[in-house]
Design a protein around this motif. Structure first.
Motif, PDB file in Angstrom:
ATOM      1  N   ILE A 160      38.096  47.759  41.108  1.00 55.33           N
ATOM      2  CA  ILE A 160      38.540  46.410  41.515  1.00 55.33           C
ATOM      3  C   ILE A 160      37.736  45.984  42.731  1.00 55.33           C
ATOM      4  O   ILE A 160      37.254  44.851  42.826  1.00 55.33           O
ATOM      5  N   GLY A 161      37.532  46.953  43.651  1.00 48.84           N
ATOM      6  CA  GLY A 161      36.783  46.626  44.860  1.00 48.84           C
ATOM      7  C   GLY A 161      35.291  46.769  44.663  1.00 48.84           C
ATOM      8  O   GLY A 161      34.557  47.071  45.603  1.00 48.84           O
ATOM      9  N   PHE A 162      34.802  46.547  43.429  1.00 44.99           N
ATOM     10  CA  PHE A 162      33.370  46.740  43.155  1.00 44.99           C
ATOM     11  C   PHE A 162      32.530  45.759  43.967  1.00 44.99           C
ATOM     12  O   PHE A 162      31.572  46.140  44.616  1.00 44.99           O
ATOM     13  N   TYR A 163      32.982  44.481  43.931  1.00 44.38           N
ATOM     14  CA  TYR A 163      32.247  43.503  44.763  1.00 44.38           C
ATOM     15  C   TYR A 163      32.830  43.566  46.166  1.00 44.38           C
ATOM     16  O   TYR A 163      33.575  42.680  46.582  1.00 44.38           O
ATOM     17  N   TYR A 164      32.545  44.691  46.876  1.00 47.64           N
ATOM     18  CA  TYR A 164      33.300  44.929  48.124  1.00 47.64           C
ATOM     19  C   TYR A 164      32.959  43.906  49.195  1.00 47.64           C
ATOM     20  O   TYR A 164      33.672  43.736  50.158  1.00 47.64           O
ATOM     21  N   THR A 165      31.893  43.187  49.025  1.00 44.19           N
ATOM     22  CA  THR A 165      31.588  42.209  50.100  1.00 44.19           C
ATOM     23  C   THR A 165      32.556  41.025  50.009  1.00 44.19           C
ATOM     24  O   THR A 165      32.746  40.317  50.991  1.00 44.19           O
ATOM     25  N   ARG A 166      33.196  40.843  48.849  1.00 49.26           N
ATOM     26  CA  ARG A 166      34.122  39.685  48.752  1.00 49.26           C
ATOM     27  C   ARG A 166      35.475  40.114  49.329  1.00 49.26           C
ATOM     28  O   ARG A 166      36.070  41.077  48.839  1.00 49.26           O
ATOM     29  N   PRO A 167      35.969  39.472  50.402  1.00 50.22           N
ATOM     30  CA  PRO A 167      37.230  39.891  51.021  1.00 50.22           C
ATOM     31  C   PRO A 167      38.379  39.937  50.021  1.00 50.22           C
ATOM     32  O   PRO A 167      39.177  40.871  50.026  1.00 50.22           O
ATOM     33  N   CYS A 168      38.438  38.939  49.101  1.00 47.72           N
ATOM     34  CA  CYS A 168      39.616  38.932  48.192  1.00 47.72           C
ATOM     35  C   CYS A 168      39.549  40.151  47.267  1.00 47.72           C
ATOM     36  O   CYS A 168      40.579  40.742  46.917  1.00 47.72           O
ATOM     37  N   ALA A 169      38.333  40.587  46.908  1.00 48.46           N
ATOM     38  CA  ALA A 169      38.245  41.786  46.048  1.00 48.46           C
ATOM     39  C   ALA A 169      38.741  43.007  46.818  1.00 48.46           C
ATOM     40  O   ALA A 169      39.541  43.818  46.319  1.00 48.46           O
ATOM     41  N   ALA A 170      38.302  43.114  48.079  1.00 45.80           N
ATOM     42  CA  ALA A 170      38.717  44.280  48.875  1.00 45.80           C
ATOM     43  C   ALA A 170      40.241  44.288  49.018  1.00 45.80           C
ATOM     44  O   ALA A 170      40.901  45.317  48.826  1.00 45.80           O
ATOM     45  N   ALA A 171      40.784  43.079  49.310  1.00 46.50           N
ATOM     46  CA  ALA A 171      42.247  43.018  49.490  1.00 46.50           C
ATOM     47  C   ALA A 171      42.955  43.385  48.184  1.00 46.50           C
ATOM     48  O   ALA A 171      43.902  44.182  48.169  1.00 46.50           O
ATOM     49  N   ALA A 172      42.429  42.863  47.053  1.00 46.32           N
ATOM     50  CA  ALA A 172      43.068  43.153  45.755  1.00 46.32           C
ATOM     51  C   ALA A 172      43.020  44.659  45.485  1.00 46.32           C
ATOM     52  O   ALA A 172      44.004  45.278  45.040  1.00 46.32           O
ATOM     53  N   ALA A 173      41.899  45.281  45.815  1.00 39.73           N
ATOM     54  CA  ALA A 173      41.771  46.731  45.561  1.00 39.73           C
ATOM     55  C   ALA A 173      42.828  47.490  46.369  1.00 39.73           C
ATOM     56  O   ALA A 173      43.570  48.327  45.836  1.00 39.73           O
ATOM     57  N   LYS A 174      42.917  47.105  47.657  1.00 44.65           N
ATOM     58  CA  LYS A 174      43.895  47.825  48.484  1.00 44.65           C
ATOM     59  C   LYS A 174      45.301  47.595  47.950  1.00 44.65           C
ATOM     60  O   LYS A 174      46.099  48.526  47.810  1.00 44.65           O
ATOM     61  N   LYS A 175      45.561  46.328  47.558  1.00 50.22           N
ATOM     62  CA  LYS A 175      46.916  46.016  47.065  1.00 50.22           C
ATOM     63  C   LYS A 175      47.207  46.849  45.816  1.00 50.22           C
ATOM     64  O   LYS A 175      48.274  47.467  45.693  1.00 50.22           O
ATOM     65  N   ALA A 176      46.228  46.926  44.936  1.00 50.21           N
ATOM     66  CA  ALA A 176      46.455  47.699  43.701  1.00 50.21           C
ATOM     67  C   ALA A 176      46.783  49.145  44.062  1.00 50.21           C
ATOM     68  O   ALA A 176      47.776  49.724  43.596  1.00 50.21           O
ATOM     69  N   PHE A 177      45.961  49.718  44.939  1.00 54.59           N
ATOM     70  CA  PHE A 177      46.154  51.146  45.239  1.00 54.59           C
ATOM     71  C   PHE A 177      47.515  51.373  45.890  1.00 54.59           C
ATOM     72  O   PHE A 177      48.264  52.291  45.518  1.00 54.59           O
TER      73      PHE A 177
END
Lengths: 660, 522, 144, 241
Positions: A160-177
């Motif tokens: 999910i956090g593959f495009y880690y430079t995009r803040p919303c992707a990073a946030a979504a990854a953390k939320k998922a985990f």
């Protein structure tokens, strides 16, 4: 059966994926650059072939359950955790599904991710995911199940956090985990409780009727119910059921193949697999069945209802996945083997058409340059013929169009739900039917908005035309991309019928997994079929109605959607705002937690630290108060102090000696 | 082969003296320091490989010589199941400490490296000591070098932090000294002979029931402050924030383990009855420590403070595991000591590397570091995942064993502690998200552009071994657990033995004589 | 010598010694303090004599003799000091000399005030200072 | 006996407290003196007659009482001159006691050295350190209650001990090394001769030391009290005085 090489060396499937992951991780960027997808593809393909053969062996075997010990991972006095695999109809089927759908998606991804920056990293993470998912379905030890449960969560976090430079992707990854971890919290406690009660974690003992089950029931009704509820809590976290489903829509931040593989076909079904695997426990536990049923039912309805008004193409599919999972848990909630079999049947068919839907959305996204708003697309069937037709097959299958795979599996579920006795199940059945209608409607809406009608947005239209005509990056729909779509389309059309008719709805096949006499069970199943015809007719009608309504609303320009939106304004707002669940979660959970954290921080600095300094200050205070003024510089005072001290001591000593 | 341990322990001290006295330049002194710590590392690794797992309950590689005259205190070194894995941890982290302060320590490097090596000897000495007086000497000796390291090379408030650290820890350990003395006397009253050998003292002394709780409290005071258990932890964040990178790595990596090692070496086997009695409130403190540490970490802006509070949370796990007094709990506790040492040591090294580049520790200043320093980001990701207990890495093994053990002891404590794991995941991943992911924004960009390159050789050399160790423990824990199991069995048998007798409210001496100490024969 | 004799002398000497000690502590005038010290020595000398006689040998007296000698020497030095101190502050009050006090603590007794104080009662005899006509000016009575 | 000692100590402490100069001149002092008298009577009770030596007993009672009264007054008088004179009286009565005890030389030495030289020296200093009227230091005693308490404890301890002083049997002097003169030998000679023989046989060194001590004291006193420094101070030394 356990002597056949396919069963004996079943551990090769996860091993090869792990090997692929390691190779891609190490060699990916430097040597394999464009071919980084090959190791992962080979591993997936090998796994698919191997599991297919294993499936065949298991299907023919008369005694279909075999334990394959591989290695002793950890032994601490009475705790024995071993990487021991269990090959039985259920796990073989799941293994085949994961690897087959996985290989198709990896093929598609090799094209889709071609020009992405972390190409090798993507495929090593996908390979790692395949390793953990295949191990998850195969492993025969509860703690190892937890290990791969978390590893799968890790892979979804990384992908999910593959495009880690995009803040919303990073946030979504953390939320998922984190949400997954909340689910795992319950799951872990369930495992600990089982270990404390049964003294062992291996399926061989826990699921054995005479050992594990008997110990659990002997330990008192509450223990078994708590165990099942805790295990279900893990399933809710992983398969995005009602309270913990908030992470799945955000997980769409990841690349589309990831959404297809992980958040549609495989990982989210891990929860269903686990509950199906532990159905003997769930059946015995009083009250747990209804909880599962209710949660499944609520999730199905809410997700379907929210999907009605979503504008983001992938989010519609995400809510649809949650809704279908809700269906599966409804079936599992019945608690009978038939329910579990229906759920697994639906898992199998759902994997095909949902993966296809996501891949279709992927190719659409590719064409429109990453545009996902359904209202800005339109009339894409001219430009992407293969995507259009395959998407149509999948949509119809999902909607439950008669004779397609969705129809058979959903019908099996609705049939089992309707047959089960009890008021709750009747209500659930009704909600199921309504949700079926909603499903048909929203997938129809999505289909018509994207593929039919005229393109609503000039910019998107030019983008698509430019994409289709410009040969720079190859044909719009290259073979590597078309092949998986077509195979999946065929699957989503035929699989349901083949299984329902030829294999008797998987019942005899999976019955072996539960140690129930396949024949005896089949006959019971057969006479019930008569009643099922009525159910089939009803669900077909509902599906067609939904699709028709969708065509009316969105097939051709019509005022109905807007007019309906005003009239049913409150309902519309609930649906658009996704029942405000995200906001609720924020207010009820995240904000209070951060407030407590801030309070703890202040408390730590002020109270605990203050206490320590206070204790340290006591001696200094006493000295300042009592001892320092003694030194007032007066000679007589010093003399007095000395003399008085001497006198007192003298008196004491002399009187002491004299025995005074 | 017994000289192996002796050289590993004493050699850093000799090197320290050499570095201290000879007029070496910065480069030379750090080279000697690196050499000496590497030698110790190699020796301890060989020691671990040659360690005989079956005889883990008995001290091996024993080297003993009379120190205070005949039959009295002896300079006795030896390794058994409990202290085996802590030795390579200490030497590895010292190498990491030397490497991580390769560029950052400019002035007074000679003194710094000498103190670092002295600290290494102190640490190794504590874990290898077989004699109770030698244990206490090293136990206190470790404070001094660290006091100077924090006090001289620390941050702005370093003096206050160093003084608070020293006095707070020392105050507790004075009580422990009283406890240890009482044990000596109790042994003398019972057997009529003075012996200072830990094994005989701990396993063959019967502490009268009324004195058990008192002795437990005395030992608890000293060790709890060092662990740190919940209410006694306030010195840790301050000491970490002010300590230089190397100081933080060793303080968090090894010095916190002295407390838990003290529990497992003295409190558990010596007064198991009191440990049973004290379990409710010790477990409460531990669980509070876990949750409170996690919550406070969540609210921190300074990365070092966040990692400091996270280590309070992890050590809370350790204590919970140890005091559950069953095989899984203690094995998990001992293993978690090593895991936490590796994970937090690496984390502090990483924070040090960031600080060397940008001279700020505020999370808010960093964003999108993964793009600028991909290698650092990957290594940090692995270490963060290890510290939140992800399967496949070392944190998971320790935590699962602890939670299983704790669940057997009391399911409430285990439930709350498992909640701690969720909180742990939250604040660690928030750190990753805010510092390493998101759009790229370098703190005070430009000013340090040249030094902002990705990891240099000495930083990579520091982190790679730790990450490798994390994977090794995570993927193949059998190798580690079976080497400590026999030693743990002895403790668990003694505590079950005592607790069974406890029910008859009369403590009888352990019938099966504890492993006859080979300490005599060298 | 019979024991009663020794006991009597002991009683008397202990009373003298105690009064001397109390005097040294109570009085503020330097000279009176030294007188009290001398009195303590005298008390001790008396008890030494008593013990000397009790044992029937001269050691008691020898010791007492040396006590007296030392007392004399000490008196000489002490009085010289008193003179020097008097020259500094023109007063024999011991409270002038508080330099030993811990800095920062409040002085327990207020620094003595320079002005002298006349009591209503005139006490004779008063030795006129060497050649200086006594100046009598009005002084305030400070209420204690 | 001990109870009498305790009461005596209490009375004398109270007397001392009241008699001390504490600011106002009031009735307190008279009560003090009365209590002093009572204390004296009690001390007299403590003393008991020496069998066979009636003269000695009478002298002990009188001279002892006078010495105590003189000491008491010396300490409580406000004017230093009065204190000095009362001290002289006390020393003289002390000397009388010494004569009664048979230590003629010592008695004489006390009278000459103490009553004569030391007291006169004190008077000279009082004359030099002349203050107008009552200096504040004479009118106010320092911590009178605590001083009285000290007196009380000292008296309790010492009188208590003295009152219980019961040597087991006749004194048996420890066998001393026979330097020059045996105890018996000294015994026959008249007192002072015997004392002299002992002094100059065993204590010759001490005599010399005491001699030099007195010389040093004298030189010291002169140096301290001298106005002009006989030896010019080194340049950097801060000028004293």
């Amino acid at each position: 059966m356990s002597d056949s090489i396919f069963v004996q060396y079943i551990w090769l499937v996860p091993a090869v994926s792990l090997l692929a992951a390691v190779i891609t991780a190490i060699a990916g960027n430097r040597w394999l650059k464009q071919q980084a997808w090959l190791p992962c593809m080979l591993a997936a393909a090998f796994g698919a072939v191997w599991s297919a053969l294993a499936l065949v062996v298991v299907a023919q075997a008369d005694e279909p359950v075999a334990f394959v010990p591989v290695l002793e991972w950890l032994t601490v006095s009475d705790l024995r955790v071993a990487y021991e695999l269990l090959v039985d109809p259920l796990s073989a089927l799941m293994l085949f599904m994961v690897t087959f759908v996985g290989s198709l998606i990896v093929a598609f991804a090799s094209w889709y991710m071609a020009h992405e920056e972390g190409y090798a990293r993507f495929f090593s993470e996908v390979a790692l995911f395949l390793f953990s998912m295949t191990s998850l379905v195969l492993v025969a030890n509860l703690l190892m199940l937890y290990v791969f449960w978390e590893l799968v969560g890790l892979c979804s976090y990384l992908l999910i956090g593959f495009y880690y430079t995009r803040p919303c992707a990073a946030a979504a990854a953390k939320k998922a985990f984190v949400v997954n971890r909340i689910g795992d919290f319950g799951f872990a406690l369930g495992i600990f409780l089982i270990w404390v009660t049964c003294g062992t974690l291996s399926y061989r003992q826990v699921l054995a009727v005479d050992q594990g089950l008997q110990q659990l029931t002997a330990a008192g009704p509450a223990v078994l119910t708590t165990v099942c509820l805790l295990l279900f809590c893990g399933a809710v976290g992983k398969s995005a059921q009602f309270p913990l489903h908030v992470w799945l829509p955000d997980a769409m931040e990841g690349p589309t193949p990831v959404s297809a593989l992980i958040h549609a076909a495989t990982m989210v079904t891990a929860g269903v697999y686990m509950v199906a695997r532990f159905t003997p426990l769930f059946a015995q536990a009083a009250g747990v069945g209804t909880v599962v049923l209710v949660i499944g039912c609520v999730t199905a309805f809410i997700a379907a209802f929210t999907a009605l008004t979503q504008t983001d193409f992938k989010r519609i599919l995400a809510y649809s996945t949650i809704s279908q999972l809700g269906y599966m848990f409804m079936a599992l909630g019945i608690g009978t083997v038939a329910g579990a079999v229906a759920a697994i049947f639906h898992v199998f068919t759902h994997a095909f058409f949902k993966a296809l839907l996501f891949l279709g959305s992927g190719s659409v996204m590719h064409a429109t340059g990453g545009e996902l708003n359904v209202w800005r697309m339109g009339g894409l069937r001219k430009y992407l013929p293969v995507t259009h037709w395959t998407f149509l097959c999948a949509a119809l299958a999902l909607a439950g169009f008669p004779l397609l795979s969705g129809f058979w599996s959903k019908d099996a579920i609705l049939a089992t739900v309707w047959q089960a006795s009890g008021a709750a199940t009747q209500l659930a059945g009704a909600v199921g039917l309504i949700t079926a209608a909603l499903t048909a409607f929203y997938i129809g809406r999505a289909y018509f908005l994207v593929f039919w009608g005229e393109p609503r947005d000039r910019a998107i239209e030019e983008q698509v035309e430019h994409y289709v005509r410009d040969e720079a990056h190859g044909p719009p729909e290259p073979l590597i991309m078309k092949a998986p779509l077509i195979v999946l389309a065929v699957g989503s059309v035929l699989v349901g019928a083949v299984i329902a008719l030829a294999f008797g709805g998987l019942v005899p096949f999976l019955a072996g997994a539960y140690g129930v006499e396949p024949l005896a069970h089949a006959t019971a199943e057969h006479d019930a079929h008569g009643h099922a015809w009525g159910m089939m007719l009803l669900s077909a009608v509902v599906a067609l109605a939904g699709l028709g309504l969708a065509y009316v609303f969105y097939g051709q320009p019509s005022p109905w959607p807007d007019r309906l939106a005003e009239q049913l304004a409150p309902l519309y707002r609930i649906s658009v705002n996704k029942f405000w669940l995200d906001e609720l979660g924020l207010i009820l959970v995240v904000r209070p937690m951060l407030a407590i954290a801030a309070a703890c921080r202040v408390l730590d600095n002020v109270l605990v630290d203050g206490l320590v300094h206070a204790v340290a200050a006591v001696p200094a205070w006493f000295a300042r108060l009592a001892l320092r003024p003694m030194h007032n510089g007066l000679v007589p005072f010093y003399a007095l102090a000395m003399l008085l001290g001497l006198a007192v001591i003298l008196t004491l000593v002399l009187f002491q000696i004299q025995g005074g | 082969m017994h000289w192996l341990l002796l050289i590993a322990v004493v050699q850093p001290a000799l090197a320290a003296i050499a570095v201290g006295l000879l007029p070496l330049s910065r480069g030379q002194s750090r080279a000697v320091a690196l050499g000496s710590s590497l030698v110790s590392l190699v020796l301890t690794v060989i020691l671990c490989l040659k360690f005989d797992p079956q005889a883990a309950a008995r001290a091996q590689f024993v080297w003993a010589v009379d120190w205070f005259g005949e039959g009295g205190v002896r300079f006795a070194l030896g390794v058994d199941g409990l202290s085996l894995w802590l030795l390579p941890l200490s030497t590895l982290l010292t190498v990491v400490a030397v490497l991580s302060s390769w560029e950052s320590i400019r002035d007074g490097a000679r003194g710094f490296y000498a103190l670092l090596l002295l600290l290494e000897t102190g640490m190794l000495g504590v874990f290898a000591a077989l004699d109770i007086v030698l244990f206490y000497v090293f136990f206190e000796f470790t404070l001094i070098p660290l006091f100077f390291i924090i006090g001289i090379w620390g941050g702005p408030e370093r003096r206050f932090a160093a003084v608070k650290f020293l006095i707070y820890t020392f105050a507790g350990s004075v009580l422990t000294a009283a406890g240890l003395l009482y044990v000596l006397v109790a042994h003398y009253n019972e057997h009529g002979t003075w012996t200072f050998d830990i094994a005989t003292l701990v396993y063959q002394t019967t502490i009268p029931t009324e004195a058990q709780m008192l002795l437990f409290l005395a030992l608890f005071a000293g060790f709890a402050i060092k662990v740190p258990v919940f209410p006694f932890h306030t010195w840790l964040p301050l000491a970490h924030v002010e300590a230089p990178t190397a100081g933080s790595v060793l303080l968090a990596g090894v010095l916190l383990k002295l407390g838990t090692y003290g529990f497992v070496r003295f409190s558990l086997p010596l007064v198991p009855g009191a440990c049973h009695e004290a379990f409710p409130w010790v477990a409460t403190l531990a669980v509070i420590g876990v949750l409170y540490g996690a919550l406070t970490a969540m609210a921190q802006e300074d990365i070092k403070r966040l990692v400091a509070y996270s280590s309070i949370s992890h050590m809370g796990f350790c204590v919970l595991g140890l005091f559950s007094l069953n095989h899984q709990g203690i094995a998990g506790g001992v293993l978690q000591m090593v895991n936490h040492g590796l994970a937090t040591g690496a984390l502090f090294a990483i924070v040090g590397m960031l600080y060397d580049r940008y001279h700020t520790r505020m999370i808010a200043d960093y964003s999108g570091m993964a793009r600028i320093m991909p290698r650092l980001a990957v290594l940090t990701m692995v270490v963060v995942l290890a510290s939140i207990g992800l399967p496949g890495l070392n944190g998971f093994v320790g935590e699962v064993l602890i939670l299983l053990g704790a669940f057997k002891a009391s399911w409430v404590a285990a439930m709350l502690a498992t909640a701690g794991i969720v909180l742990g995941a939250y604040y660690m991943l928030t750190l990753m998200q805010r510092a390493f992911f998101g759009e790229v924004r370098e703190p005070l960009a430009g000013e340090h552009a040249e030094s902002a390159g990705d990891l240099r050789w000495h930083e990579l050399a520091a982190l790679i071994p730790i990450v490798a160790a994390c994977f090794w423990i995570g993927l193949w824990p059998r190798f580690f657990v079976e080497r400590m199991a026999p030693a743990i069995d002895v403790i668990v048998n003694r505590s079950t033995q005592v607790s069974r007798n406890e029910s008859t409210s009369k403590v009888i001496r352990l019938v099966r004589r504890a492993p006859s100490p080979e300490a005599r024969g060298s | 010598m019979p024991v009663e004799f020794v006991r009597n002398y002991l009683i008397i000497s202990s009373v003298l010694f105690s009064i001397g000690a109390a005097g040294f502590v109570a009085r503020r005038n330097l000279i009176t303090m030294f007188l009290s010290v001398e009195l303590m020595l005298q008390g001790v000398a008396l008890s030494l004599v008593a013990f000397g006689r009790a044992w029937g040998n001269y050691h008691g007296e020898v010791f007492a003799l040396f006590v007296i000698a030392v007392a004399a020497a000490e008196a000489a030095i002490a009085l010289a000091l008193v003179l020097v101190l008097y020259r500094h502050r023109h007063s024999l009050d011991v409270f002038w000399w508080q330099q030993l006090r811990e800095p920062g603590t409040t002085p327990p007794v207020p620094e003595p005030v320079e002005e002298a104080e006349v009591s209503t009662e005139v006490h004779w005899p008063k030795l006129p200072p060497a050649g200086i006509e006594p100046v009598r000016e009005k002084e305030t009575i400070d209420v204690g | 006996m001990v109870s009498i000692a305790l009461v005596a100590a209490a009375c004398s402490a109270a007397a001392f407290l009241l008699a001390l100069p504490r600011g106002q001149i009031g009735t307190g002092r008279l009560i003090g003196y009365a209590l002093g008298g009572v204390a004296l009577l009690l001390i007299w009770l403590l003393l008991d007659a020496v069998p066979g030596r009636a003269g000695l007993t009478v002298i002990t009672y009188l001279a002892g009482a006078f010495a105590i009264v003189a000491a008491f007054l010396m300490v409580t008088r406000r004017s230093p001159v009065a204190s000095a004179l009362w001290f002289a009286a006390s020393v003289v009565s002390g000397a009388v006691l010494m004569f009664a005890a048979g230590a003629q030389f010592l008695g004489a030495a006390t009278v000459i050295v103490y009553a004569g030289a030391v007291i006169v020296m004190f008077l000279f200093v009082i004359m030099l350190a002349q203050q107008e009227g009552w200096a504040p230091c004479d009118r106010e005693a320092h911590e009178a209650p605590l001083a009285a308490l000290t007196l009380l404890f000292l008296l309790v301890a010492l009188l208590g001990a003295a009152a219980r002083y019961r040597p087991a049997g006749p004194y048996v002097p420890k066998p001393q090394q026979q330097y020059v003169s045996s105890v018996a030998a000294i015994e026959q000679k008249p007192h002072t001769a015997g004392l002299g023989a002992l002094l100059f046989s065993e204590h010759v060194v001490t005599i010399e030391v005491v001699g030099t001590l007195l010389l040093v004291a004298m030189v010291g006193a002169v140096v301290i009290a001298a106005r002009r420094l006989i030896v010019p101070p080194p340049e950097d030394a801060t000028n004293v005085g």
